[in-house]
Design an enzyme around this catalytic site. Structure first.
Site, PDB file in Angstrom:
ATOM      1  N   HIS A  17       0.841  -1.211   0.000  1.00  0.00           N
ATOM      2  CA  HIS A  17       0.000   0.000   0.000  1.00  0.00           C
ATOM      3  C   HIS A  17       0.877   1.263   0.000  1.00  0.00           C
ATOM      4  O   HIS A  17       0.590   2.225  -0.716  1.00  0.00           O
ATOM      5  CB  HIS A  17      -0.868   0.052   1.267  1.00  0.00           C
ATOM      6  CG  HIS A  17      -1.878  -1.048   1.404  1.00  0.00           C
ATOM      7  ND1 HIS A  17      -2.012  -1.798   2.545  1.00  0.00           N
ATOM      8  CD2 HIS A  17      -2.818  -1.502   0.541  1.00  0.00           C
ATOM      9  CE1 HIS A  17      -2.998  -2.666   2.385  1.00  0.00           C
ATOM     10  NE2 HIS A  17      -3.499  -2.524   1.183  1.00  0.00           N
ATOM     11  N   LYS A  41     -18.756  -5.420   7.770  1.00  0.00           N
ATOM     12  CA  LYS A  41     -17.520  -6.200   7.663  1.00  0.00           C
ATOM     13  C   LYS A  41     -16.782  -6.236   8.997  1.00  0.00           C
ATOM     14  O   LYS A  41     -16.788  -5.246   9.744  1.00  0.00           O
ATOM     15  CB  LYS A  41     -16.624  -5.548   6.586  1.00  0.00           C
ATOM     16  CG  LYS A  41     -15.714  -6.539   5.901  1.00  0.00           C
ATOM     17  CD  LYS A  41     -14.986  -5.910   4.739  1.00  0.00           C
ATOM     18  CE  LYS A  41     -13.644  -6.613   4.548  1.00  0.00           C
ATOM     19  NZ  LYS A  41     -12.800  -6.001   3.557  1.00  0.00           N
ATOM     20  N   ARG A  90      -1.972  -6.227  -8.122  1.00  0.00           N
ATOM     21  CA  ARG A  90      -0.851  -7.132  -7.856  1.00  0.00           C
ATOM     22  C   ARG A  90      -0.683  -8.144  -8.985  1.00  0.00           C
ATOM     23  O   ARG A  90       0.387  -8.322  -9.516  1.00  0.00           O
ATOM     24  CB  ARG A  90      -1.064  -7.894  -6.543  1.00  0.00           C
ATOM     25  CG  ARG A  90      -0.751  -7.068  -5.318  1.00  0.00           C
ATOM     26  CD  ARG A  90      -1.274  -7.728  -4.100  1.00  0.00           C
ATOM     27  NE  ARG A  90      -2.711  -7.904  -4.221  1.00  0.00           N
ATOM     28  CZ  ARG A  90      -3.516  -8.215  -3.213  1.00  0.00           C
ATOM     29  NH1 ARG A  90      -3.026  -8.397  -2.016  1.00  0.00           N
ATOM     30  NH2 ARG A  90      -4.807  -8.333  -3.399  1.00  0.00           N
ATOM     31  N   SER A 128      -3.096  -7.978   3.180  1.00  0.00           N
ATOM     32  CA  SER A 128      -3.336  -7.792   4.614  1.00  0.00           C
ATOM     33  C   SER A 128      -3.792  -9.107   5.250  1.00  0.00           C
ATOM     34  O   SER A 128      -3.384  -9.433   6.365  1.00  0.00           O
ATOM     35  CB  SER A 128      -4.389  -6.708   4.838  1.00  0.00           C
ATOM     36  OG  SER A 128      -3.935  -5.487   4.339  1.00  0.00           O
TER      37      SER A 128
END
Ligand code: PNS
Length: 165
Positions: A17, A41, A90, A128
């Protein structure tokens, strides 16, 4: 001056990030990182903690602003006067979801453009969720996250580990 927002969960922020933030900063006049607070969430860190970890990782002198937001990313962009949403890519596997999101965002607000930055090669494998898993099982994460995040992860995951571990 073009303002770009970089929305995400950042639960927690990692070197991938930070690399995207730094490169966005080189391209755009103003960069605002948006930490999503989605009540449906479950996060490891609260929105305030994620914002604080981002600020601590960027450093006090950073020109990059960090705020939490609720609701739509395009609305957050509009509130910040941003015409660009930055997202990191990515691998090709990211593209499916990111492509859909960018098209939906464009439909919601055609004045906001999504710009993808490909991640640096060293960070291709970073996520993460993987970091949390590695840390929870005692793996070394120090080169993959800034020091305040390594400390916070160990503290948070240690307090969650079952007694006797
Ligand atoms: O770090 P993440 O979890 O990959 O980030 C995903 C994020 C926050 C960018 C995305 O879920 C998002 O923009 N959520 C806000 C709600 C929204 O705007 N949804 C419509 C986009 S299709």
């Amino acid at each position: 001056m073009t303002t770009a927002v970089y929305p995400g969960s950042f639960d927690p922020v990692h070197q991938g990030h930070l690399d995207i933030i730094e490169r966005a900063r080189q391209i755009f006049g103003r960069v605002v990182v948006g930490v999503l607070e989605n009540p449906t969430k479950r996060y490891l860190f609260s929105a305030d903690e994620r914002v604080a970890l981002l600020r601590a990782s960027l450093g006090a002198d950073s020109p990059v602003a960090v705020r939490s937001f609720q609701g739509l990313a395009v609305e957050f962009a509009a509130e910040e006067g941003a015409s660009v949403i930055v997202r990191g890519l990515r691998a090709v596997s990211d593209l499916d979801n990111e492509f859909q999101m960018s098209l939906m965002n464009r439909r919601l607000n055609p004045a906001v453009h999504t710009v993808f930055l490909t991640t640096s090669f060293a960070n291709v494998f970073l996520s993460s969720s993987l970091l949390k898993e590695v840390c929870a099982f005692g793996g070394r994460i120090d080169e993959m996250v800034p020091p305040p995040v390594a400390e916070a992860l160990r503290e948070r995951l240690a307090t969650r580990a079952p007694a006797g571990r």
